[in-house]
Design a protein around this motif. Structure first.
Motif, PDB file in Angstrom:
ATOM      1  N   GLY A  50      34.327  33.714 -25.242  1.00  0.00           N
ATOM      2  CA  GLY A  50      33.332  33.889 -24.180  1.00  0.00           C
ATOM      3  C   GLY A  50      32.538  32.631 -23.909  1.00  0.00           C
ATOM      4  O   GLY A  50      31.771  32.563 -22.951  1.00  0.00           O
ATOM      5  N   ARG A  51      32.710  31.606 -24.784  1.00  0.00           N
ATOM      6  CA  ARG A  51      32.111  30.288 -24.523  1.00  0.00           C
ATOM      7  C   ARG A  51      33.123  29.474 -23.731  1.00  0.00           C
ATOM      8  O   ARG A  51      34.321  29.588 -23.942  1.00  0.00           O
ATOM      9  CB  ARG A  51      31.818  29.535 -25.823  1.00  0.00           C
ATOM     10  CG  ARG A  51      30.737  30.137 -26.675  1.00  0.00           C
ATOM     11  CD  ARG A  51      30.361  29.148 -27.776  1.00  0.00           C
ATOM     12  NE  ARG A  51      31.535  28.587 -28.450  1.00  0.00           N
ATOM     13  CZ  ARG A  51      32.052  29.061 -29.574  1.00  0.00           C
ATOM     14  NH1 ARG A  51      31.532  30.129 -30.143  1.00  0.00           N
ATOM     15  NH2 ARG A  51      33.092  28.470 -30.127  1.00  0.00           N
ATOM     16  N   GLN A  52      32.623  28.630 -22.850  1.00  0.00           N
ATOM     17  CA  GLN A  52      33.534  27.781 -22.083  1.00  0.00           C
ATOM     18  C   GLN A  52      34.201  26.776 -23.015  1.00  0.00           C
ATOM     19  O   GLN A  52      33.524  26.028 -23.712  1.00  0.00           O
ATOM     20  CB  GLN A  52      32.767  27.055 -20.984  1.00  0.00           C
ATOM     21  CG  GLN A  52      33.675  26.332 -20.014  1.00  0.00           C
ATOM     22  CD  GLN A  52      32.905  25.782 -18.828  1.00  0.00           C
ATOM     23  OE1 GLN A  52      31.691  25.659 -18.879  1.00  0.00           O
ATOM     24  NE2 GLN A  52      33.607  25.449 -17.768  1.00  0.00           N
ATOM     25  N   MET A  53      35.526  26.784 -23.039  1.00  0.00           N
ATOM     26  CA  MET A  53      36.245  25.869 -23.925  1.00  0.00           C
ATOM     27  C   MET A  53      36.184  24.460 -23.365  1.00  0.00           C
ATOM     28  O   MET A  53      36.366  24.234 -22.174  1.00  0.00           O
ATOM     29  CB  MET A  53      37.718  26.292 -24.056  1.00  0.00           C
ATOM     30  CG  MET A  53      38.478  25.380 -24.997  1.00  0.00           C
ATOM     31  SD  MET A  53      40.159  25.961 -25.324  1.00  0.00           S
ATOM     32  CE  MET A  53      41.039  25.105 -24.057  1.00  0.00           C
ATOM     33  N   ASN A  54      35.918  23.500 -24.240  1.00  0.00           N
ATOM     34  CA  ASN A  54      35.986  22.084 -23.882  1.00  0.00           C
ATOM     35  C   ASN A  54      36.545  21.374 -25.108  1.00  0.00           C
ATOM     36  O   ASN A  54      35.802  20.930 -25.983  1.00  0.00           O
ATOM     37  CB  ASN A  54      34.601  21.555 -23.513  1.00  0.00           C
ATOM     38  CG  ASN A  54      34.699  20.213 -22.801  1.00  0.00           C
ATOM     39  OD1 ASN A  54      35.775  19.778 -22.409  1.00  0.00           O
ATOM     40  ND2 ASN A  54      33.569  19.546 -22.644  1.00  0.00           N
ATOM     41  N   ARG A  55      37.879  21.315 -25.196  1.00  0.00           N
ATOM     42  CA  ARG A  55      38.538  20.847 -26.413  1.00  0.00           C
ATOM     43  C   ARG A  55      39.396  19.624 -26.124  1.00  0.00           C
ATOM     44  O   ARG A  55      40.072  19.553 -25.086  1.00  0.00           O
ATOM     45  CB  ARG A  55      39.403  21.983 -26.999  1.00  0.00           C
ATOM     46  CG  ARG A  55      40.049  21.643 -28.345  1.00  0.00           C
ATOM     47  CD  ARG A  55      40.648  22.879 -28.997  1.00  0.00           C
ATOM     48  NE  ARG A  55      39.621  23.785 -29.519  1.00  0.00           N
ATOM     49  CZ  ARG A  55      39.057  23.642 -30.723  1.00  0.00           C
ATOM     50  NH1 ARG A  55      39.408  22.642 -31.520  1.00  0.00           N
ATOM     51  NH2 ARG A  55      38.151  24.502 -31.129  1.00  0.00           N
ATOM     52  N   LEU A  56      39.376  18.675 -27.048  1.00  0.00           N
ATOM     53  CA  LEU A  56      40.216  17.477 -26.975  1.00  0.00           C
ATOM     54  C   LEU A  56      41.375  17.643 -27.947  1.00  0.00           C
ATOM     55  O   LEU A  56      41.164  17.902 -29.131  1.00  0.00           O
ATOM     56  CB  LEU A  56      39.401  16.227 -27.348  1.00  0.00           C
ATOM     57  CG  LEU A  56      40.172  14.897 -27.377  1.00  0.00           C
ATOM     58  CD1 LEU A  56      40.589  14.485 -25.979  1.00  0.00           C
ATOM     59  CD2 LEU A  56      39.324  13.799 -28.022  1.00  0.00           C
ATOM     60  N   LEU A  57      42.600  17.524 -27.429  1.00  0.00           N
ATOM     61  CA  LEU A  57      43.793  17.629 -28.262  1.00  0.00           C
ATOM     62  C   LEU A  57      44.425  16.251 -28.407  1.00  0.00           C
ATOM     63  O   LEU A  57      44.854  15.654 -27.422  1.00  0.00           O
ATOM     64  CB  LEU A  57      44.796  18.604 -27.636  1.00  0.00           C
ATOM     65  CG  LEU A  57      46.170  18.704 -28.312  1.00  0.00           C
ATOM     66  CD1 LEU A  57      46.053  19.130 -29.767  1.00  0.00           C
ATOM     67  CD2 LEU A  57      47.079  19.658 -27.547  1.00  0.00           C
ATOM     68  N   GLN A  58      44.439  15.751 -29.645  1.00  0.00           N
ATOM     69  CA  GLN A  58      45.066  14.457 -29.925  1.00  0.00           C
ATOM     70  C   GLN A  58      46.426  14.672 -30.565  1.00  0.00           C
ATOM     71  O   GLN A  58      46.579  15.533 -31.424  1.00  0.00           O
ATOM     72  CB  GLN A  58      44.225  13.664 -30.925  1.00  0.00           C
ATOM     73  CG  GLN A  58      42.908  13.155 -30.406  1.00  0.00           C
ATOM     74  CD  GLN A  58      42.212  12.326 -31.474  1.00  0.00           C
ATOM     75  OE1 GLN A  58      42.797  11.411 -32.032  1.00  0.00           O
ATOM     76  NE2 GLN A  58      40.986  12.666 -31.773  1.00  0.00           N
ATOM     77  N   GLY A  59      47.404  13.867 -30.159  1.00  0.00           N
ATOM     78  CA  GLY A  59      48.723  13.944 -30.779  1.00  0.00           C
ATOM     79  C   GLY A  59      49.604  12.835 -30.259  1.00  0.00           C
ATOM     80  O   GLY A  59      49.610  12.556 -29.059  1.00  0.00           O
ATOM     81  N   ASP A  60      50.334  12.184 -31.153  1.00  0.00           N
ATOM     82  CA  ASP A  60      51.237  11.106 -30.754  1.00  0.00           C
ATOM     83  C   ASP A  60      52.252  11.587 -29.734  1.00  0.00           C
ATOM     84  O   ASP A  60      52.521  12.786 -29.618  1.00  0.00           O
ATOM     85  CB  ASP A  60      52.013  10.571 -31.975  1.00  0.00           C
ATOM     86  CG  ASP A  60      51.150   9.668 -32.839  1.00  0.00           C
ATOM     87  OD1 ASP A  60      50.099   9.223 -32.340  1.00  0.00           O
ATOM     88  OD2 ASP A  60      51.523   9.419 -33.996  1.00  0.00           O
ATOM     89  N   VAL A  61      52.854  10.634 -29.025  1.00  0.00           N
ATOM     90  CA  VAL A  61      53.996  10.943 -28.164  1.00  0.00           C
ATOM     91  C   VAL A  61      55.046  11.633 -29.041  1.00  0.00           C
ATOM     92  O   VAL A  61      55.349  11.176 -30.141  1.00  0.00           O
ATOM     93  CB  VAL A  61      54.589   9.637 -27.572  1.00  0.00           C
ATOM     94  CG1 VAL A  61      55.876   9.930 -26.805  1.00  0.00           C
ATOM     95  CG2 VAL A  61      53.573   8.950 -26.676  1.00  0.00           C
ATOM     96  N   GLY A  62      55.559  12.774 -28.577  1.00  0.00           N
ATOM     97  CA  GLY A  62      56.582  13.481 -29.347  1.00  0.00           C
ATOM     98  C   GLY A  62      56.039  14.505 -30.326  1.00  0.00           C
ATOM     99  O   GLY A  62      56.797  15.185 -31.006  1.00  0.00           O
ATOM    100  N   SER A  63      54.707  14.668 -30.382  1.00  0.00           N
ATOM    101  CA  SER A  63      54.136  15.617 -31.352  1.00  0.00           C
ATOM    102  C   SER A  63      54.119  17.047 -30.804  1.00  0.00           C
ATOM    103  O   SER A  63      53.804  17.982 -31.526  1.00  0.00           O
ATOM    104  CB  SER A  63      52.713  15.196 -31.750  1.00  0.00           C
ATOM    105  OG  SER A  63      51.855  15.196 -30.619  1.00  0.00           O
ATOM    106  N   GLY A  64      54.459  17.224 -29.516  1.00  0.00           N
ATOM    107  CA  GLY A  64      54.577  18.576 -28.965  1.00  0.00           C
ATOM    108  C   GLY A  64      53.344  19.091 -28.264  1.00  0.00           C
ATOM    109  O   GLY A  64      53.057  20.286 -28.296  1.00  0.00           O
ATOM    110  N   LYS A  65      52.597  18.192 -27.585  1.00  0.00           N
ATOM    111  CA  LYS A  65      51.408  18.629 -26.851  1.00  0.00           C
ATOM    112  C   LYS A  65      51.775  19.533 -25.673  1.00  0.00           C
ATOM    113  O   LYS A  65      51.052  20.469 -25.357  1.00  0.00           O
ATOM    114  CB  LYS A  65      50.610  17.415 -26.345  1.00  0.00           C
ATOM    115  CG  LYS A  65      49.994  16.568 -27.442  1.00  0.00           C
ATOM    116  CD  LYS A  65      49.018  15.532 -26.896  1.00  0.00           C
ATOM    117  CE  LYS A  65      49.671  14.475 -26.036  1.00  0.00           C
ATOM    118  NZ  LYS A  65      50.661  13.641 -26.750  1.00  0.00           N
ATOM    119  N   THR A  66      52.926  19.251 -25.023  1.00  0.00           N
ATOM    120  CA  THR A  66      53.304  20.019 -23.829  1.00  0.00           C
ATOM    121  C   THR A  66      53.535  21.483 -24.159  1.00  0.00           C
ATOM    122  O   THR A  66      53.121  22.374 -23.407  1.00  0.00           O
ATOM    123  CB  THR A  66      54.565  19.415 -23.161  1.00  0.00           C
ATOM    124  OG1 THR A  66      54.302  18.045 -22.865  1.00  0.00           O
ATOM    125  CG2 THR A  66      54.906  20.137 -21.882  1.00  0.00           C
TER     126      THR A  66
END
Length: 251
Positions: A50-66
Motif C-alpha cells: 500500500g506504500r508507493q514502491m520506489n526501488r532501485l534494482l542493481q545487476g550486471d549485464v546478464g544477471s536477469g533484470k529483464t
C-alpha cells in the motif's frame, strides 16, 4: 526513508494471479536464481504494502533484470493495472520488447513497442489501445513521456538504466498515474554508501548471481589509440562465426 513510506500511498497489488502463474509454470525458459527469487519477493512485498514502491534494482549485464521486470509487470497485470518499461535508447527498448514478446507468447498478454521511429499509424493505434486499457505492457523510449501518451490504468513503471534519464523525465512517466509503483534498474554498480547518498529515498535490491550457463561479461576500458586492436579483435570474432555490434552516440 520512513517519511517517504508513510506519506506516499501506492496502488495495492496483492494478487498473484493467472498471468504470473501461467508464465511461471509454462513459459519461464529457465530456473530462477535464488537472487532473482529474493528480489521478486522484495518487489511483491512493496506492491502489496500500500506504500508507493520506489526501488532501485542493481545487476550486471546478464544477471536477469529483464525477467524480474517481466514477472513484476505480470503481478501488476493480474491486479488490473497496465505496466510500462522505458529504456534510454531505441536499441535497448527494442531488445526488451523482442525478449518480452517472445517470452509471453500464447499467454494472451498484449505487448507493444513505442519508440521515436514508430510510424504515425502504429503510434495512433498504440495511443488508443493504452487509453482503452487493451494494452497490458508498453515498452519504449522517451516517446512514452509525450503528452499524447495516456493510460487507462497505469500502475507499474520500470525505468531501465535510470541514470540516463533526468529526474523530470522519470517523474513525467511515473506521473501518468497517481500512486504508480516505480522500479528503476541499472547495470552500473553503485557502492552502498553512494547509493544511500544519491538514492536515499529509494529501497535497493541487488541481483548478485548470474544465471547458470551464462558466460561472464568482460568489460574493458581502452584508449582511443588502441581502437585498431579492438577492430582487429572484432574482425577475428566475426571470422570465427560470432557476431558483434557497435553503438555510437553520434550519427
Amino acid at each position: 526513508s520512513v517519511a517517504r513510506q508513510e506519506k506516499s500511498e501506492g496502488f495495492v497489488m496483492d494478487r498473484v494471479g493467472i498471468h504470473f502463474n501461467d508464465f511461471y509454470k509454462n513459459n519461464l525458459p529457465f530456473t530462477l536464481t535464488e537472487a532473482q527469487k529474493r528480489v521478486i519477493k522484495e518487489i511483491h512485498a512493496d506492491l502489496k504494502s500500500g506504500r508507493q514502491m520506489n526501488r532501485l534494482l542493481q545487476g550486471d549485464v546478464g544477471s536477469g533484470k529483464t525477467i524480474v521486470a517481466l514477472l513484476s509487470s505480470l503481478i501488476a497485470i493480474d491486479n488490473g493495472f497496465q505496466a510500462c518499461i522505458m529504456a534510454p535508447t531505441e536499441i535497448l527498448a527494442t531488445q526488451h520488447y523482442t525478449g518480452i514478446a517472445r517470452l509471453t507468447e500464447g499467454l494472451g498478454i498484449n505487448v507493444r513497442l513505442l519508440i521515436g521511429s514508430t510510424k504515425k499509424k502504429d503510434r495512433d493505434r498504440i495511443h488508443s489501445m493504452l487509453e482503452s486499457g487493451e494494452l497490458d505492457i508498453i515498452i519504449g523510449t522517451h516517446a512514452l513521456i509525450e503528452d499524447k501518451v495516456k493510460f487507462r490504468n497505469l500502475g507499474f513503471v520500470i525505468i531501465d538504466e535510470q541514470h540516463r534519464f533526468g529526474v523530470q523525465q522519470r517523474q513525467a512517466l511515473a506521473g501518468k498515474g497517481a500512486g504508480v509503483n516505480v522500479l528503476q534498474m541499472t547495470a552500473t554498480p553503485i557502492p552502498r554508501t553512494l547509493a544511500i547518498t544519491a538514492f536515499g529515498e529509494m529501497d535497493t535490491s541487488i541481483l548478485s548471481e548470474i544465471p547458470r550457463g551464462r558466460q561472464p561479461i568482460k568489460t574493458s576500458w581502452v584508449r582511443e589509440q588502441e581502437m585498431e586492436q579492438i577492430f582487429n579483435f572484432v574482425e577475428r570474432q566475426i571470422q570465427e562465426g560470432r557476431q558483434a555490434y557497435m553503438i555510437s552516440p553520434l550519427i
